[in-house]
Design a protein around this motif. Structure first.
Motif, PDB file in Angstrom:
ATOM      1  N   THR A 292      72.856  50.073 -27.608  1.00 51.61           N
ATOM      2  CA  THR A 292      73.643  49.516 -28.717  1.00 51.61           C
ATOM      3  C   THR A 292      73.309  50.229 -30.027  1.00 51.61           C
ATOM      4  O   THR A 292      74.105  50.229 -30.956  1.00 51.61           O
ATOM      5  CB  THR A 292      73.364  48.012 -28.867  1.00 51.61           C
ATOM      6  OG1 THR A 292      71.983  47.829 -29.208  1.00 51.61           O
ATOM      7  CG2 THR A 292      73.669  47.264 -27.593  1.00 51.61           C
ATOM      8  N   VAL A 293      72.122  50.831 -30.083  1.00 49.96           N
ATOM      9  CA  VAL A 293      71.712  51.568 -31.281  1.00 49.96           C
ATOM     10  C   VAL A 293      72.108  53.044 -31.158  1.00 49.96           C
ATOM     11  O   VAL A 293      72.602  53.652 -32.102  1.00 49.96           O
ATOM     12  CB  VAL A 293      70.183  51.448 -31.488  1.00 49.96           C
ATOM     13  CG1 VAL A 293      69.750  52.227 -32.731  1.00 49.96           C
ATOM     14  CG2 VAL A 293      69.780  49.992 -31.601  1.00 49.96           C
ATOM     15  N   ILE A 294      71.856  53.610 -29.981  1.00 47.70           N
ATOM     16  CA  ILE A 294      72.193  55.016 -29.723  1.00 47.70           C
ATOM     17  C   ILE A 294      73.090  55.044 -28.490  1.00 47.70           C
ATOM     18  O   ILE A 294      72.618  55.235 -27.369  1.00 47.70           O
ATOM     19  CB  ILE A 294      70.934  55.860 -29.492  1.00 47.70           C
ATOM     20  CG1 ILE A 294      69.914  55.636 -30.624  1.00 47.70           C
ATOM     21  CG2 ILE A 294      71.271  57.344 -29.409  1.00 47.70           C
ATOM     22  CD1 ILE A 294      68.605  56.360 -30.421  1.00 47.70           C
ATOM     23  N   PRO A 295      74.377  54.834 -28.670  1.00 42.97           N
ATOM     24  CA  PRO A 295      75.271  54.672 -27.512  1.00 42.97           C
ATOM     25  C   PRO A 295      75.283  55.850 -26.549  1.00 42.97           C
ATOM     26  O   PRO A 295      75.494  55.673 -25.357  1.00 42.97           O
ATOM     27  CB  PRO A 295      76.646  54.482 -28.183  1.00 42.97           C
ATOM     28  CG  PRO A 295      76.330  54.013 -29.561  1.00 42.97           C
ATOM     29  CD  PRO A 295      75.072  54.690 -29.949  1.00 42.97           C
ATOM     30  N   SER A 296      75.067  57.051 -27.052  1.00 45.53           N
ATOM     31  CA  SER A 296      75.174  58.210 -26.166  1.00 45.53           C
ATOM     32  C   SER A 296      73.890  58.500 -25.408  1.00 45.53           C
ATOM     33  O   SER A 296      73.852  59.399 -24.575  1.00 45.53           O
ATOM     34  CB  SER A 296      75.562  59.450 -26.982  1.00 45.53           C
ATOM     35  OG  SER A 296      74.598  59.707 -27.976  1.00 45.53           O
ATOM     36  N   TYR A 297      72.839  57.732 -25.709  1.00 42.34           N
ATOM     37  CA  TYR A 297      71.570  57.995 -25.030  1.00 42.34           C
ATOM     38  C   TYR A 297      71.582  57.418 -23.626  1.00 42.34           C
ATOM     39  O   TYR A 297      71.888  56.246 -23.423  1.00 42.34           O
ATOM     40  CB  TYR A 297      70.408  57.397 -25.820  1.00 42.34           C
ATOM     41  CG  TYR A 297      69.099  57.481 -25.069  1.00 42.34           C
ATOM     42  CD1 TYR A 297      68.572  58.723 -24.722  1.00 42.34           C
ATOM     43  CD2 TYR A 297      68.420  56.347 -24.676  1.00 42.34           C
ATOM     44  CE1 TYR A 297      67.393  58.826 -24.021  1.00 42.34           C
ATOM     45  CE2 TYR A 297      67.232  56.434 -23.967  1.00 42.34           C
ATOM     46  CZ  TYR A 297      66.725  57.674 -23.641  1.00 42.34           C
ATOM     47  OH  TYR A 297      65.573  57.761 -22.929  1.00 42.34           O
ATOM     48  N   TYR A 298      71.239  58.260 -22.661  1.00 32.37           N
ATOM     49  CA  TYR A 298      71.208  57.809 -21.267  1.00 32.37           C
ATOM     50  C   TYR A 298      70.173  58.638 -20.529  1.00 32.37           C
ATOM     51  O   TYR A 298      70.468  59.704 -20.005  1.00 32.37           O
ATOM     52  CB  TYR A 298      72.586  57.966 -20.625  1.00 32.37           C
ATOM     53  CG  TYR A 298      72.700  57.309 -19.285  1.00 32.37           C
ATOM     54  CD1 TYR A 298      72.859  58.063 -18.124  1.00 32.37           C
ATOM     55  CD2 TYR A 298      72.617  55.922 -19.165  1.00 32.37           C
ATOM     56  CE1 TYR A 298      72.947  57.452 -16.892  1.00 32.37           C
ATOM     57  CE2 TYR A 298      72.706  55.313 -17.933  1.00 32.37           C
ATOM     58  CZ  TYR A 298      72.870  56.076 -16.797  1.00 32.37           C
ATOM     59  OH  TYR A 298      72.949  55.462 -15.574  1.00 32.37           O
ATOM     60  N   PRO A 299      68.913  58.190 -20.512  1.00 32.27           N
ATOM     61  CA  PRO A 299      67.821  59.047 -20.031  1.00 32.27           C
ATOM     62  C   PRO A 299      67.616  59.029 -18.535  1.00 32.27           C
ATOM     63  O   PRO A 299      66.540  58.722 -18.048  1.00 32.27           O
ATOM     64  CB  PRO A 299      66.618  58.411 -20.729  1.00 32.27           C
ATOM     65  CG  PRO A 299      66.943  56.955 -20.714  1.00 32.27           C
ATOM     66  CD  PRO A 299      68.433  56.872 -20.909  1.00 32.27           C
ATOM     67  N   THR A 300      68.650  59.305 -17.791  1.00 27.46           N
ATOM     68  CA  THR A 300      68.483  59.157 -16.355  1.00 27.46           C
ATOM     69  C   THR A 300      69.266  60.191 -15.569  1.00 27.46           C
ATOM     70  O   THR A 300      70.229  60.783 -16.055  1.00 27.46           O
ATOM     71  CB  THR A 300      68.884  57.737 -15.909  1.00 27.46           C
ATOM     72  OG1 THR A 300      68.512  57.554 -14.547  1.00 27.46           O
ATOM     73  CG2 THR A 300      70.368  57.505 -16.043  1.00 27.46           C
ATOM     74  N   GLY A 301      68.796  60.424 -14.371  1.00 27.18           N
ATOM     75  CA  GLY A 301      69.522  61.153 -13.349  1.00 27.18           C
ATOM     76  C   GLY A 301      70.049  62.510 -13.712  1.00 27.18           C
ATOM     77  O   GLY A 301      69.377  63.326 -14.329  1.00 27.18           O
ATOM     78  N   ARG A 302      71.278  62.743 -13.343  1.00 25.05           N
ATOM     79  CA  ARG A 302      71.889  64.056 -13.496  1.00 25.05           C
ATOM     80  C   ARG A 302      72.279  64.347 -14.937  1.00 25.05           C
ATOM     81  O   ARG A 302      72.730  65.448 -15.253  1.00 25.05           O
ATOM     82  CB  ARG A 302      73.095  64.161 -12.569  1.00 25.05           C
ATOM     83  CG  ARG A 302      72.694  63.953 -11.109  1.00 25.05           C
ATOM     84  CD  ARG A 302      73.859  63.691 -10.184  1.00 25.05           C
ATOM     85  NE  ARG A 302      73.403  62.970  -8.999  1.00 25.05           N
ATOM     86  CZ  ARG A 302      74.195  62.577  -8.021  1.00 25.05           C
ATOM     87  NH1 ARG A 302      75.489  62.842  -8.076  1.00 25.05           N
ATOM     88  NH2 ARG A 302      73.710  61.921  -6.988  1.00 25.05           N
ATOM     89  N   ASP A 303      72.110  63.358 -15.816  1.00 24.55           N
ATOM     90  CA  ASP A 303      72.362  63.560 -17.242  1.00 24.55           C
ATOM     91  C   ASP A 303      71.071  63.780 -18.025  1.00 24.55           C
ATOM     92  O   ASP A 303      71.107  63.917 -19.238  1.00 24.55           O
ATOM     93  CB  ASP A 303      73.077  62.335 -17.827  1.00 24.55           C
ATOM     94  CG  ASP A 303      74.400  62.062 -17.146  1.00 24.55           C
ATOM     95  OD1 ASP A 303      75.173  63.016 -16.980  1.00 24.55           O
ATOM     96  OD2 ASP A 303      74.648  60.909 -16.763  1.00 24.55           O
ATOM     97  N   TYR A 304      69.947  63.807 -17.315  1.00 24.67           N
ATOM     98  CA  TYR A 304      68.675  63.813 -18.040  1.00 24.67           C
ATOM     99  C   TYR A 304      68.396  65.160 -18.698  1.00 24.67           C
ATOM    100  O   TYR A 304      68.488  66.217 -18.071  1.00 24.67           O
ATOM    101  CB  TYR A 304      67.506  63.478 -17.106  1.00 24.67           C
ATOM    102  CG  TYR A 304      66.194  63.399 -17.842  1.00 24.67           C
ATOM    103  CD1 TYR A 304      65.805  62.223 -18.471  1.00 24.67           C
ATOM    104  CD2 TYR A 304      65.372  64.506 -17.960  1.00 24.67           C
ATOM    105  CE1 TYR A 304      64.627  62.142 -19.185  1.00 24.67           C
ATOM    106  CE2 TYR A 304      64.185  64.447 -18.672  1.00 24.67           C
ATOM    107  CZ  TYR A 304      63.822  63.264 -19.283  1.00 24.67           C
ATOM    108  OH  TYR A 304      62.659  63.192 -19.994  1.00 24.67           O
ATOM    109  N   SER A 305      68.019  65.088 -19.967  1.00 27.91           N
ATOM    110  CA  SER A 305      67.543  66.244 -20.714  1.00 27.91           C
ATOM    111  C   SER A 305      66.254  65.846 -21.418  1.00 27.91           C
ATOM    112  O   SER A 305      66.099  64.701 -21.853  1.00 27.91           O
ATOM    113  CB  SER A 305      68.572  66.704 -21.755  1.00 27.91           C
ATOM    114  OG  SER A 305      69.773  67.110 -21.128  1.00 27.91           O
TER     115      SER A 305
END
Length: 747
Positions: free
Chosen positions: A421-434
């Motif tokens: 809700t604070v950083i909507p584009s953050y997704y620290p998992t899986g095949r999207d992990y950087s």
């Protein structure tokens, strides 16, 4: 899992009478049986029974991929380093934090509880003498069996001879000579057991004994097992030859070869040459040899998962421990046999352990893209953008801010809903992990402080190191069929812990480097250079620039040996090899003070100092550091306050061309964008890993090149003379046993 049963009580220091009723989880080692109390006529009366007895040797003696400190206590077979931050690796450039060997504030003595104790004389499953007894039991039981064919006997005996040699190899490289026990000792005195109290044999006697066992193993075992699918992981004749080559290289090295005797180098050369021939016969080799340089050594990185390579007909894995994904069940705690490497490598915000931090010294040590050390390269090294223009293996050994590090999360979703809700584009998992492992501070003065606590983004929080160890990672981008089963953080095991990736502790590249070193030592320079060229050709170097090698090494023994040891640092980095290399080449101080222990120990070869001879800096007197890449912008210590989030470019997939030339610019736009992100927003600083007191530096004492016996060994066996340079409990004087002498002291 069956209970542990004991054969009998320890009678004397040379014999530990222990049996473990467990078995390895490899395909050929799946059955569990109580071996603590057995009828030898039944056990060795059939191939299946005897094979299960051999299976127990695999369980006890194969290296394991679980957290340990390499002292043989706490797990049955954790006496060797596998490249994690144990007491061995922390004594090298690879990891920081003083180990027991490098701590300047504590000297190891014979009565110290911290003293390394591979000798471990106790009525316990962790004793090497219990392992030796198990091997001897198999050798005697199989040899005397009437129910086995000659071929069956050979295969079983070959494996037992190898493991006995392997256990002795581990002890000899630490202590020099140890007691030679080649039969099952009877613990009851006067009951036909023979002499139970055995003094230390000379180092040369032990070397010969180990070689004899390995020769027997090689003659009895196949170069490759016929049923490769079910028997992969078993000891082969090539592995036996390779261990012999490793042993004789150790014996030719300055640690044992103070006078630089050519005959020892020649023996090591012949042994390693024979090992390569036998491994080639068994279809072992460098996988991806013809295309390892594609995509920044992507295929070189794949060898940990696809160890048979794209061709599928050869294997890089010479010595391997197979793991599995089985669940542990009540009463069988070792049924699930996991490889924990993946978990320890992965950052905490991907549900990994995040505990392996490479040093700045290793980052700055890796070659540039032309194959030369940064200090010797024609390519200018920018320490702030340390990742530009590096050796292809650099990108598969380390992870740094701004790179993808994908994994297969299955159905698990790790993102924090409140955070999104604070950083909507953050997704620290899986095949999207950087990985974005930079740091920021809430005070400007903390930016230059080497001890201030900073804050990192993406739930890394106070984990402030910028660089992660990546080598041996099961990267989804390279290997979509994961060896691990990704699990919730609340589970046990969790994250990447449940992983079935094989643990490779000797691979063909190491044997090739052993051969190169032995060839150089013996004066076969052309063969040594050719072996180096093969190692480098796999990761993309070509003949057009002499594979990145200095042309002068071809005719200069010292330079050639130095180049080979440097290549070992890079190719075998974080595989548990560096401590052994540093000991056998005496790279902590060059061997300069050996005469202070005993006059005859002074180096008369290698110019009297191995560091000077090789042109390298001694590790003593230095410190290790970690790299922190910090934001130039001050901000509050809270994930949502990340001052650089909106400025991040697209993370690199590592498929990009990482080159930069001052005249032509960046070869790739994504690389250019990340480089500019570093230039505009990040500054490097190197924080101490060995404590903030700069006066405290690495101090490896001259006597540590040969470790002394702990008091318990001398208490149990009064014939065990202490090593020169260490105190002898029984005599209350300095030790008399000389690992370099051809004769042992009188009992």
């Amino acid at each position: 899992m069956n209970n542990i049963y004991k054969y009998g009580k320890l009678a004397l220091a040379s014999a530990i009478l222990i049996g473990v009723t467990t078995a390895c989880s490899d395909d050929f080692l799946t059955k569990k049986k109580n071996y603590g109390s057995f009828d030898s006529s039944n056990t060795y009366g059939s191939y299946s029974g005897a094979n299960e007895r051999v299976a127990n040797l695999y369980f006890q003696l194969l290296p394991i991929a679980i957290a340990h400190d390499g002292n043989g206590v706490g797990n049955v077979n954790n006496f060797t380093s596998i490249g994690w931050a144990d007491k061995y690796a922390k004594s090298t450039e690879e990891f920081g934090g003083f180990s027991i060997y490098t701590n300047p504030e504590e000297e190891l003595i014979y009565s110290s509880e911290n003293l390394y104790d591979l000798f471990y004389v106790a009525n316990d499953v962790y004793s090497p003498w219990g392992h030796v007894r198990g091997c001897n039991d198999v050798i005697e039981g199989v040899s005397g069996s009437d129910g086995l064919t000659e071929d069956e006997k050979n295969k079983l005996l070959g494996q037992a001879y190898f493991f006995r040699a392997y256990m002795y190899y581990q002890m000899v490289k630490i202590y020099g000579g140890v007691p030679i026990i080649d039969y099952v000792q009877d613990p009851i005195l006067g009951n036909g057991g023979g002499d139970l109290i055995k003094p230390r044999a000379t180092t040369k006697q032990c070397i010969d004994f180990i070689c004899e066992d390995l020769d027997k193993a090689s003659s009895m075992l196949p170069a490759r097992w016929e049923n490769d699918a079910n028997d992969f992981g078993r000891i082969t004749s090539g592995l036996a030859e390779a261990l012999k080559g490793n042993l004789l290289l150790l014996y030719a090295s300055p640690l044992f070869n103070r006078g630089d005797e050519t005959s020892r180098w020649e023996a090591a050369y012949e042994a390693n040459k024979a090992a390569l021939a036998k491994l080639d016969l068994g279809r072992f080799g460098l996988v991806y040899a013809n295309n390892g340089g594609e995509q920044n050594a992507a295929n070189w990185a794949r060898l940990w998962m696809d160890y048979t390579g794209s061709e599928g007909n050869i294997s890089e894995a010479v010595f391997v421990t197979l793991c599995n994904l089985r669940d542990n069940v009540s009463g069988q705690p070792n049924y699930g046999k996991y490889n924990y490497t993946e978990h320890y490598l992965r950052p905490k915000n991907s549900n990994g352990g995040g505990s392996l931090t490479p040093t700045a010294e290793m980052i700055d040590l890796f070659p540039m893209a032309d194959g030369k050390k940064p200090s010797e390269s024609s390519i200018q090294y920018d320490k702030n953008k340390f990742w530009l223009n590096r050796d292809p293996r650099f990108y598969r050994t380390f992870a740094f801010p701004g790179v993808e590090w994908q994994f297969d999360e299955g159905t698990v979703r790790l993102s924090d809903e409140a955070l999104k809700t604070v950083i909507p584009s953050y997704y620290p998992t899986g095949r999207d992990y950087s990985l974005w492992s930079y740091t920021w501070y809430d005070k400007a003065e903390d930016q230059t402080s080497l001890s201030a606590s900073g804050y990192s983004p993406d739930l890394l929080e106070t984990t402030n190191h910028a660089i992660y160890l990546r080598k041996r990672s099961d990267d989804y981008h390279l290997h979509p069929t994961a060896f691990y089963e990704f699990l919730e953080s609340a589970s046990t095991p969790k994250g990447f812990q449940k992983c079935g990736a094989p643990l490779i502790t000797m691979r063909y590249a190491e044997v090739l480097l052993n051969f190169a070193e032995a060839a150089a030592g013996a004066g076969h320079y052309d063969e040594a250079v050719q072996a180096l060229q093969k190692i480098r050709a796999r990761v993309g170097y070509t003949a057009s620039n002499n594979y990145g090698l200095d042309a002068s090494i071809s005719g200069d023994r010292a330079k050639l040996l130095s180049a080979i040891l440097y290549e070992r640092q890079i190719e075998l980095a974080y595989e548990g090899k560096r401590f052994d290399d540093m000991r056998r080449w005496m790279l902590f101080d060059g061997g300069a003070d050996q005469a202070s222990i005993k006059a005859s120990w002074a180096l008369t070869g290698f110019g009297g100092n191995t560091c000077t001879y090789l042109g390298v800096k001694p590790l003593n007197g230095t410190k290790r550091h970690q790299i922190i890449m910090y934001s130039t912008v001050v901000a509050e210590k809270e994930t949502s306050k990340d001052p650089l989030f909106d400025l991040r470019p697209k993370a690199l997939s590592l498929d990009e061309d990482m080159s930069y030339d001052a005249s032509t610019g960046y070869a790739n736009d994504a690389v250019k964008a990340l480089a500019e992100f570093y230039d505009n927003n990040l500054v490097r600083k190197d924080a101490n890993l060995d404590g903030n007191d700069d006066a405290l530096t690495i101090k490896f004492l001259p006597k540590y090149y040969f470790i002394g016996l702990r008091y318990n060994a001398m208490q149990t066996n009064v014939t065990l003379h202490q090593t020169v340079g260490w105190h002898d409990l029984n005599r209350n004087a300095e030790g008399l046993f000389d690992p370099l002498a051809d004769t042992a002291p009188a009992e």
